[in-house]
Design a protein around this motif. Sequence first.
Motif, mmCIF file in Angstrom:
data_model
loop_
_atom_site.group_PDB
_atom_site.id
_atom_site.type_symbol
_atom_site.label_atom_id
_atom_site.label_comp_id
_atom_site.label_asym_id
_atom_site.label_seq_id
_atom_site.Cartn_x
_atom_site.Cartn_y
_atom_site.Cartn_z
ATOM 1 N N PRO A 29 0.838 -1.209 0.000
ATOM 2 C CA PRO A 29 0.000 0.000 0.000
ATOM 3 C C PRO A 29 0.871 1.256 0.000
ATOM 4 O O PRO A 29 1.888 1.309 0.691
ATOM 5 C CB PRO A 29 -0.801 -0.131 1.295
ATOM 6 N N LYS A 30 0.454 2.249 -0.767
ATOM 7 C CA LYS A 30 1.272 3.454 -0.881
ATOM 8 C C LYS A 30 1.487 4.118 0.468
ATOM 9 O O LYS A 30 2.554 4.684 0.731
ATOM 10 C CB LYS A 30 0.652 4.444 -1.865
ATOM 11 N N GLN A 31 0.492 4.051 1.345
ATOM 12 C CA GLN A 31 0.658 4.667 2.666
ATOM 13 C C GLN A 31 1.784 4.000 3.441
ATOM 14 O O GLN A 31 2.542 4.667 4.145
ATOM 15 C CB GLN A 31 -0.652 4.587 3.459
ATOM 16 N N HIS A 32 1.900 2.674 3.314
ATOM 17 C CA HIS A 32 3.013 1.969 3.965
ATOM 18 C C HIS A 32 4.349 2.450 3.399
ATOM 19 O O HIS A 32 5.306 2.679 4.144
ATOM 20 C CB HIS A 32 2.875 0.455 3.775
ATOM 21 N N LEU A 33 4.406 2.563 2.079
ATOM 22 C CA LEU A 33 5.646 3.014 1.444
ATOM 23 C C LEU A 33 6.038 4.401 1.927
ATOM 24 O O LEU A 33 7.203 4.659 2.259
ATOM 25 C CB LEU A 33 5.496 3.004 -0.077
ATOM 26 N N MET A 36 7.435 4.257 5.407
ATOM 27 C CA MET A 36 8.812 3.758 5.397
ATOM 28 C C MET A 36 9.791 4.878 5.032
ATOM 29 O O MET A 36 10.850 5.027 5.651
ATOM 30 C CB MET A 36 8.963 2.622 4.374
ATOM 31 N N ILE A 37 9.427 5.650 4.023
ATOM 32 C CA ILE A 37 10.318 6.720 3.577
ATOM 33 C C ILE A 37 10.420 7.813 4.638
ATOM 34 O O ILE A 37 11.513 8.352 4.887
ATOM 35 C CB ILE A 37 9.843 7.276 2.218
ATOM 36 N N ARG A 38 9.315 8.114 5.299
ATOM 37 C CA ARG A 38 9.376 9.087 6.393
ATOM 38 C C ARG A 38 10.301 8.581 7.502
ATOM 39 O O ARG A 38 11.064 9.349 8.089
ATOM 40 C CB ARG A 38 7.979 9.359 6.946
ATOM 41 N N ALA A 39 10.226 7.282 7.790
ATOM 42 C CA ALA A 39 11.125 6.702 8.783
ATOM 43 C C ALA A 39 12.571 6.821 8.315
ATOM 44 O O ALA A 39 13.484 7.088 9.106
ATOM 45 C CB ALA A 39 10.765 5.241 9.028
ATOM 46 N N GLY A 40 12.789 6.641 7.014
ATOM 47 C CA GLY A 40 14.135 6.806 6.466
ATOM 48 C C GLY A 40 14.655 8.216 6.667
ATOM 49 O O GLY A 40 15.821 8.420 7.030
ATOM 50 N N ASP A 116 24.984 9.920 4.152
ATOM 51 C CA ASP A 116 23.593 10.340 4.390
ATOM 52 C C ASP A 116 22.610 9.383 3.714
ATOM 53 O O ASP A 116 21.610 8.970 4.304
ATOM 54 C CB ASP A 116 23.372 11.747 3.822
ATOM 55 N N THR A 117 22.901 9.044 2.461
ATOM 56 C CA THR A 117 21.997 8.176 1.695
ATOM 57 C C THR A 117 21.937 6.783 2.299
ATOM 58 O O THR A 117 20.855 6.188 2.420
ATOM 59 C CB THR A 117 22.451 8.098 0.227
ATOM 60 N N ALA A 118 23.084 6.253 2.705
ATOM 61 C CA ALA A 118 23.127 4.909 3.275
ATOM 62 C C ALA A 118 22.381 4.837 4.602
ATOM 63 O O ALA A 118 21.636 3.880 4.868
ATOM 64 C CB ALA A 118 24.573 4.463 3.449
ATOM 65 N N LEU A 119 22.559 5.849 5.446
ATOM 66 C CA LEU A 119 21.865 5.859 6.734
ATOM 67 C C LEU A 119 20.354 5.910 6.541
ATOM 68 O O LEU A 119 19.590 5.199 7.217
ATOM 69 C CB LEU A 119 22.327 7.051 7.571
ATOM 70 N N MET A 120 19.917 6.751 5.623
ATOM 71 C CA MET A 120 18.493 6.878 5.356
ATOM 72 C C MET A 120 17.920 5.566 4.823
ATOM 73 O O MET A 120 16.851 5.107 5.256
ATOM 74 C CB MET A 120 18.260 8.023 4.366
ATOM 75 N N ALA A 121 18.643 4.915 3.910
ATOM 76 C CA ALA A 121 18.171 3.666 3.317
ATOM 77 C C ALA A 121 18.075 2.555 4.357
ATOM 78 O O ALA A 121 17.147 1.738 4.323
ATOM 79 C CB ALA A 121 19.093 3.247 2.179
ATOM 80 N N GLN A 122 19.029 2.514 5.284
ATOM 81 C CA GLN A 122 18.979 1.475 6.309
ATOM 82 C C GLN A 122 17.757 1.640 7.205
ATOM 83 O O GLN A 122 17.123 0.660 7.603
ATOM 84 C CB GLN A 122 20.258 1.494 7.151
ATOM 85 N N ASN A 123 17.391 2.877 7.506
ATOM 86 C CA ASN A 123 16.154 3.103 8.257
ATOM 87 C C ASN A 123 14.945 2.560 7.506
ATOM 88 O O ASN A 123 14.014 2.009 8.095
ATOM 89 C CB ASN A 123 15.957 4.602 8.517
ATOM 90 N N ILE A 124 14.962 2.715 6.181
ATOM 91 C CA ILE A 124 13.824 2.275 5.382
ATOM 92 C C ILE A 124 13.672 0.762 5.424
ATOM 93 O O ILE A 124 12.554 0.249 5.582
ATOM 94 C CB ILE A 124 13.950 2.781 3.928
ATOM 95 N N ILE A 125 14.769 0.017 5.317
ATOM 96 C CA ILE A 125 14.644 -1.443 5.323
ATOM 97 C C ILE A 125 14.188 -1.942 6.687
ATOM 98 O O ILE A 125 13.402 -2.889 6.794
ATOM 99 C CB ILE A 125 15.953 -2.122 4.867
ATOM 100 N N VAL A 126 14.644 -1.305 7.767
ATOM 101 C CA VAL A 126 14.169 -1.698 9.099
ATOM 102 C C VAL A 126 12.678 -1.420 9.231
ATOM 103 O O VAL A 126 11.916 -2.249 9.747
ATOM 104 C CB VAL A 126 14.965 -0.975 10.204
ATOM 105 N N ALA A 127 12.248 -0.267 8.741
ATOM 106 C CA ALA A 127 10.823 0.064 8.775
ATOM 107 C C ALA A 127 10.020 -0.935 7.954
ATOM 108 O O ALA A 127 8.947 -1.386 8.371
ATOM 109 C CB ALA A 127 10.602 1.483 8.258
ATOM 110 N N ALA A 128 10.543 -1.299 6.779
ATOM 111 C CA ALA A 128 9.843 -2.258 5.916
ATOM 112 C C ALA A 128 9.698 -3.609 6.613
ATOM 113 O O ALA A 128 8.617 -4.219 6.603
ATOM 114 C CB ALA A 128 10.604 -2.422 4.603
ATOM 115 N N GLU A 129 10.763 -4.066 7.236
ATOM 116 C CA GLU A 129 10.727 -5.368 7.900
ATOM 117 C C GLU A 129 9.806 -5.340 9.126
ATOM 118 O O GLU A 129 9.185 -6.353 9.461
ATOM 119 C CB GLU A 129 12.146 -5.800 8.261
ATOM 120 N N SER A 130 9.675 -4.196 9.759
ATOM 121 C CA SER A 130 8.763 -4.089 10.902
ATOM 122 C C SER A 130 7.311 -4.225 10.469
ATOM 123 O O SER A 130 6.447 -4.571 11.270
ATOM 124 C CB SER A 130 8.967 -2.746 11.623
#
Length: 250
Positions: A29-33, A36-40, A116-130
């Motif tokens: 769902p787009k809201q989930h995506l 995730m990006i906001r968490a990133g 900066d990009t790597a840190l943000m992306a790692q937050n996104i994958i953790v959010a996705a897995e949650s």
Amino acid sequence: MNPKDALTETMNIMNSHVSVRQYTSAPIPKQHLLEMIRAGQSASSSNFVQAYSIIRITDLEKREKIAKYSRNQHVKEASEFLLFCGDLKRLEHACLKHGVAMEHDNLENFLVTTIDTALMAQNIIVAAESLGYGGCYIGGVRNNPKQIGEIVGLPDKVFPLFGLCLGTPSIINDVKPRLPVDAILHENTYHEEKYEDILEEYDQTISDYYQSRASNNKNIGWTETMADFMRNKRRTHMREYMKSKGFNLP
């Protein structure tokens, strides 16, 4: 929820991370995506520059091309594919707004952008897995960064670093054993002398893992794999590509 329980839940998610390359057909769902990006975006950013951009690729023809140029066919199969870019273009606009000539072309700014990009992306994958999703980073976008950059219309001072496939896993692999903490944690002084024994044990751990997993069994340790990986220079074209994007790095 007790804060310690929340911490344990987060750490369990992080410690359970595996790369996911096979997905169901269920969409995200787009809201989930967006969440995730906001968490990133909540990740730390050096001097708050936030020097990154994400290109969400929904056009199937572009997905096909990126899969070909990155040499990763699951780019086409994931529910979502995100292209993560180091981005100093917004900072250039900020400088222009105040009549300042931007001094971007130095190694420190390149490192800041990449980190900066790597840190943000790692937050996104953790959010996705949650949320029950899985993903796989695609460093293969650097196999042909020029072509991929042209597909998505990247201007100067913006460059692709890696992609991320996301979706609902259809197969979840076993967690691959990481190096023991003692291998990567030093106290007060760097202790190189400990590597011989630690790596001998870790080779056995990885060999046992490869031989016991459900697919792609092999009898090889970590050091042999790394020696093979490090024996050749890789993606030497990146220097000239970065020069074309405005970074004359040494």
